[in-house]
Design an enzyme around this catalytic site. Structure first.
Site, PDB file in Angstrom:
ATOM      1  CB  VAL A 164      17.888  19.997 -21.716  1.00 32.89           C
ATOM      2  CG1 VAL A 164      18.621  19.850 -20.385  1.00 32.89           C
ATOM      3  CG2 VAL A 164      16.525  20.647 -21.507  1.00 32.89           C
TER       4      VAL A 164
ATOM      5  CB  ALA B  55      10.599  15.755 -30.047  1.00 33.17           C
ATOM      6  N   GLY B  56      11.424  15.117 -26.967  1.00 33.90           N
ATOM      7  CA  GLY B  56      12.568  14.886 -26.091  1.00 33.90           C
ATOM      8  C   GLY B  56      12.885  16.079 -25.223  1.00 33.90           C
ATOM      9  CG  ASP B  57      16.941  17.481 -25.260  1.00 36.27           C
ATOM     10  OD1 ASP B  57      16.513  17.215 -26.400  1.00 36.27           O
ATOM     11  OD2 ASP B  57      18.149  17.676 -25.014  1.00 36.27           O
ATOM     12  CD  GLU B  58      14.430  18.605 -30.696  1.00 31.44           C
ATOM     13  OE1 GLU B  58      13.639  19.230 -31.447  1.00 31.44           O
ATOM     14  OE2 GLU B  58      15.062  17.601 -31.056  1.00 31.44           O
TER      15      GLU B  58
END
Length: 208
Positions: A132, A172-175
């Site tokens: 994102v 992970a995170g925005d992945e």
């Protein structure tokens, strides 16, 4: 024994005061013809106890039977709760808490399995990766609550793009990633286009 063509099951006999014998009628609904009292009866297991068993002893037997049924019911309920708890733990170990998508561990396992199958069958696999843009700006300026809401919305839009057999994962995170097994090049490109189009629409975050 049979009477008038109706099957009769004798469940047990109890002597009353050593005088006349009476046929014990059980709650299972089996009726015994009282005219059978004077006839010779076969030897069978006595469910109500041996001859001379007192009412108190018979009551104790019934209590023990009821307690055994209750203990079995409790055991079955505990076993079911344990199975459900194990299933929840297994799900949480393989899925992302925030989005309910597959996590990195499940993504790796599924991808390895598809690669092995593809080597044997020659089928193609498409793996799409996306993140994102400017997610950190949203997280830093609006806070983690709004950042989490944005990630959940991203996951929801991705679900509408993939096929039923495809796997979506949050790495992970925005992945995020999608694994599409058994797909040709044209369909893989179409999948990528559906995902891109899904993100053309703006996101509403923090009431903006």
């Amino acid at each position: 024994a049979e009477s008038g063509g109706t099957g009769i099951v004798l469940l047990g006999i109890v002597e009353a005061g050593g005088a006349e014998s009476e046929v014990a009628q059980q709650a299972v609904g089996e009726a015994v013809d009282p005219r059978m009292h004077d006839q010779a009866l076969p030897t069978i297991p006595r469910l109500l106890g041996d001859r001379g068993t007192t009412k108190s002893a018979r009551l104790h037997q019934h209590v023990q039977f009821a307690e055994a049924i209750e203990a079995r019911s409790v055991s079955e309920a505990l076993s079911m709760e344990l199975s459900e708890a194990n299933a929840r733990l297994a799900y949480r170990a393989s899925h992302d808490d925030l989005t309910s998508l597959a996590n990195r561990s499940l993504f790796r396992d599924v991808l390895e399995r598809h690669v092995t199958d593809s080597a044997a069958s020659g089928a193609r696999i498409a793996v799409l990766y996306l993140d994102v843009d400017r997610f950190k700006v949203v997280n830093d300026s609006l806070g983690h609550v709004e950042g989490d809401a944005l990630l959940r919305e991203v996951a929801a839009r991705l679900r509408h793009c993939v096929r039923g057999d495809d796997l979506l994962a949050r790495l992970a995170g925005d992945e995020f990633t999608a694994v599409a097994p058994g797909i040709d090049i044209d369909d893989a490109l179409a999948l990528g286009e559906r995902i891109r189009s899904a993100f053309d629409e703006p996101f509403s975050v923090g009431g903006l």
